[in-house]
Design an enzyme around this catalytic site. Structure first.
Site, short mmCIF file in Angstrom:
data_model
loop_
_atom_site.label_atom_id
_atom_site.label_comp_id
_atom_site.label_asym_id
_atom_site.label_seq_id
_atom_site.Cartn_x
_atom_site.Cartn_y
_atom_site.Cartn_z
N LYS A 110 0.92 -1.05 0.06
CA LYS A 110 0.13 0.21 -0.03
C LYS A 110 0.81 1.34 -0.19
O LYS A 110 1.63 1.23 1.06
CB LYS A 110 -0.65 -0.01 1.29
CG LYS A 110 -2.18 -0.60 1.07
CD LYS A 110 -3.11 -0.10 2.26
CE LYS A 110 -4.55 -0.73 1.89
NZ LYS A 110 -4.72 -2.03 1.23
N ASP A 152 -0.71 -1.49 -4.57
CA ASP A 152 -2.55 -1.58 -4.39
C ASP A 152 -2.97 -0.03 -4.61
O ASP A 152 -2.11 1.01 -4.61
CB ASP A 152 -2.77 -1.72 -2.81
CG ASP A 152 -2.44 -3.04 -2.35
OD1 ASP A 152 -2.30 -3.73 -3.17
OD2 ASP A 152 -2.70 -3.04 -1.18
N GLN A 185 -8.99 0.23 -10.40
CA GLN A 185 -10.25 0.07 -9.99
C GLN A 185 -11.33 0.47 -10.91
O GLN A 185 -11.51 1.49 -11.36
CB GLN A 185 -10.38 1.01 -8.65
CG GLN A 185 -9.50 0.61 -7.47
CD GLN A 185 -9.33 2.03 -6.85
OE1 GLN A 185 -9.13 3.09 -6.97
NE2 GLN A 185 -9.26 1.79 -5.38
N ARG A 205 -3.54 -5.29 -12.19
CA ARG A 205 -4.34 -6.15 -11.26
C ARG A 205 -5.81 -5.45 -11.35
O ARG A 205 -5.63 -4.23 -10.90
CB ARG A 205 -4.09 -6.56 -10.06
CG ARG A 205 -4.82 -7.36 -9.10
CD ARG A 205 -4.52 -7.40 -7.72
NE ARG A 205 -4.45 -6.20 -6.86
CZ ARG A 205 -3.89 -5.99 -6.19
NH1 ARG A 205 -2.58 -6.82 -5.79
NH2 ARG A 205 -3.62 -4.97 -5.13
N LYS A 258 -12.70 -4.24 -8.63
CA LYS A 258 -13.79 -3.34 -8.88
C LYS A 258 -13.68 -2.06 -8.06
O LYS A 258 -13.87 -1.04 -8.37
CB LYS A 258 -15.09 -4.15 -8.24
CG LYS A 258 -15.49 -5.38 -9.15
CD LYS A 258 -16.93 -5.66 -8.94
CE LYS A 258 -17.22 -6.91 -9.72
NZ LYS A 258 -18.76 -7.52 -9.38
N GLY A 259 -12.94 -2.30 -6.74
CA GLY A 259 -12.86 -1.11 -5.78
C GLY A 259 -13.71 -1.14 -4.68
O GLY A 259 -14.82 -1.59 -4.52
P1 FDA Z 1 -18.41 -8.42 -5.85
O1 FDA Z 1 -18.43 -7.61 -4.82
O2 FDA Z 1 -19.77 -8.07 -7.06
O3 FDA Z 1 -18.55 -10.06 -5.56
C1 FDA Z 1 -18.78 -11.00 -6.38
C2 FDA Z 1 -19.20 -12.19 -5.58
O4 FDA Z 1 -18.09 -12.89 -4.60
C3 FDA Z 1 -20.38 -11.90 -4.58
O5 FDA Z 1 -21.34 -12.14 -5.11
C4 FDA Z 1 -20.13 -12.75 -3.37
O6 FDA Z 1 -20.61 -14.04 -3.63
C5 FDA Z 1 -18.61 -12.99 -3.66
N1 FDA Z 1 -18.15 -12.01 -2.62
C6 FDA Z 1 -17.29 -10.88 -2.78
N2 FDA Z 1 -16.77 -10.24 -1.68
C7 FDA Z 1 -16.96 -11.19 -0.58
C8 FDA Z 1 -16.81 -11.11 0.70
N3 FDA Z 1 -16.22 -10.00 1.32
N4 FDA Z 1 -17.34 -12.07 1.53
C9 FDA Z 1 -17.89 -13.02 0.81
N5 FDA Z 1 -18.29 -13.25 -0.46
C10 FDA Z 1 -17.82 -12.26 -1.30
N6 FDA Z 1 -9.61 -2.99 -3.97
C11 FDA Z 1 -9.01 -1.74 -4.06
O7 FDA Z 1 -9.79 -0.48 -3.82
N7 FDA Z 1 -7.69 -1.52 -4.05
C12 FDA Z 1 -6.91 -2.78 -4.25
O8 FDA Z 1 -5.83 -2.55 -4.29
C13 FDA Z 1 -7.59 -3.88 -4.01
N8 FDA Z 1 -6.81 -4.88 -4.08
C14 FDA Z 1 -7.35 -6.45 -4.13
C15 FDA Z 1 -6.70 -7.53 -4.64
C16 FDA Z 1 -7.30 -8.73 -4.92
C17 FDA Z 1 -6.54 -9.74 -5.10
C18 FDA Z 1 -8.64 -8.63 -4.85
C19 FDA Z 1 -9.52 -10.03 -4.97
C20 FDA Z 1 -9.51 -7.71 -4.35
C21 FDA Z 1 -8.83 -6.38 -4.16
N9 FDA Z 1 -9.63 -5.15 -3.85
C22 FDA Z 1 -9.04 -4.12 -3.91
C23 FDA Z 1 -11.02 -5.48 -3.52
C24 FDA Z 1 -11.94 -5.07 -4.48
O9 FDA Z 1 -11.79 -3.90 -4.94
C25 FDA Z 1 -13.35 -5.74 -4.12
O10 FDA Z 1 -13.77 -4.95 -3.19
C26 FDA Z 1 -13.55 -6.96 -3.70
O11 FDA Z 1 -12.88 -7.88 -4.58
C27 FDA Z 1 -15.16 -7.38 -3.91
O12 FDA Z 1 -15.47 -7.38 -5.15
P2 FDA Z 1 -15.58 -8.29 -6.10
O13 FDA Z 1 -14.80 -8.16 -7.44
O14 FDA Z 1 -15.26 -9.80 -5.72
O15 FDA Z 1 -17.06 -8.50 -6.84
#
Ligand code: FDA
Length: 307
Positions: free
Chosen positions: A98, A130, A159, A180, A183-184
């Site tokens: 970070k 990050d 993001q 990488r 979504k954010g």
């Molecule tokens: P979404 O939130 O739509 O979730 C898709 C599905 O996954 C959901 O329906 C649910 O079933 C499951 N799911 C998701 N989150 C869950 C949880 N917490 N508990 C249980 N189930 C869950 N953000 C950022 O702003 N800066 C960064 O540097 C990073 N770095 C980062 C690295 C990596 C490897 C990951 C996986 C994520 C990040 N993030 C991040 C976080 C990212 O921005 C986001 O908030 C989360 O990944 C959740 O969004 P999804 O893409 O999973 O989609």
């Protein structure tokens, strides 16, 4: 995007709530679902377990903006130690850092120097940067460029929820960057980030497709899909094939403890799957962001309250 999400993100910035929650053992138990432990040893042990099952990991020490240069130096020194342990134990682990924890707010040049130093020691493995809240995007993009001038093995998180990201990506593409895509995770105003999930998902797919097409045309790295959204991952697989790449061209990175069944399925299908493991004492803000992603997770906290 929902009252519960906003409430959890607000609570994540409230120091009084933080001090109350950190003291409770139920909170520590609930947090275990998303992190194997507070210490580096726990993250390394989890990496060894995951390695035996075919996964790689990405390690990150929790913590955000720090108060002085000495703290940033200590974070850098800690990551040097992490890279040493990874090498000693031959673990398939990368690190993700970070910027504000490495002093971006205090001294951007020193921050770039420290990350370049980490990349030099990690080589040939990538070191990821990050992306934090939208106030830091300009500084983080400049940081990435600075490090990238010195080291090729540095990756950046972008993001999809930010309205500016397509333009930021276009400006970065000539560097053939390792991205990488996520979504954010932060609370952002509607003029900066799409409030509706459907718009965020559409933006994610458009950015992923742009990176996949660029990878196919220029031999650049395919994007790392940092998401648990398996529908989007499947769509990116289709876009990769349409662009003439292997359907497994994109690595998938997911968070420790989230959708482990899907992590295993993607691995069986031949994807490189890395599990991002967070560790450290500063878990409160980070943990509330995880709850905000899926307010139904609050139920797990309630269940752990019951013992
Ligand atoms: P979404 O939130 O739509 O979730 C898709 C599905 O996954 C959901 O329906 C649910 O079933 C499951 N799911 C998701 N989150 C869950 C949880 N917490 N508990 C249980 N189930 C869950 N953000 C950022 O702003 N800066 C960064 O540097 C990073 N770095 C980062 C690295 C990596 C490897 C990951 C996986 C994520 C990040 N993030 C991040 C976080 C990212 O921005 C986001 O908030 C989360 O990944 C959740 O969004 P999804 O893409 O999973 O989609």
């Amino acid at each position: 995007m929902g009252l519960a999400r906003n409430l959890l993100l607000w609570a994540s910035r409230n120091r009084w709530i933080e001090s109350q929650v950190r003291r409770r053992s139920f909170a520590r138990r609930a947090v275990r679902r998303f992190m194997p432990g507070e210490e580096l040893d726990a993250a390394l042990a989890a990496t060894a377990d995951l390695k035996a099952r075919g996964f790689g990991t990405v390690l990150t020490q929790l913590g955000e903006a720090i108060a002085d240069r000495a703290e940033a130096q200590a974070v850098h020194d800690h990551y040097i130690q992490v890279l040493g342990r990874i090498r000693e134990q031959a673990l398939p682990a990368l690190i993700s850092v970070k910027p504000t924890q490495l002093g971006l707010d205090l001294d951007a040049a020193a921050c770039a120097g420290w990350i370049a130093d980490l990349a030099a020691r990690a080589g040939p493995d990538l070191v990821f940067i990050d992306m934090e809240d939208s106030n830091y995007v300009d500084a983080t993009l400049a940081l990435f460029r600075r490090v990238r001038e010195r080291r090729a093995n540095v990756g950046l998180c972008l993001q999809a929820y930010l309205r500016r990201t397509p333009a930021d990506l276009e400006a970065l593409l000539p560097l053939n960057p390792a991205i990488r895509l996520v979504k954010g995770a932060y609370a952002e105003p509607a003029d900066r980030a799409f409030p509706r999930k459907a718009d965020v998902d559409a933006a994610y797919l458009a950015l992923g497709t742009r990176l996949i097409d660029h990878a196919a045309a220029r031999g650049a790295p395919a994007p790392v899909l940092g998401t648990h959204d398996v529908g989007l991952i499947a769509e990116c697989q289709r876009r990769a094939v349409a662009a003439g790449l292997d359907r497994r061209a994109c690595e998938v990175h997911m968070l420790y403890g989230i959708r482990p069944g899907e992590q295993a399925r993607l691995l069986r299908e031949g994807h490189v799957v890395r599990v991002l493991i967070s560790y450290g004492r500063a878990w409160f803000r980070w943990y509330l962001r995880r709850l905000a992603e899926r307010p139904a997770n609050v139920w797990f906290v309630v269940k752990s309250l019951a013992g």
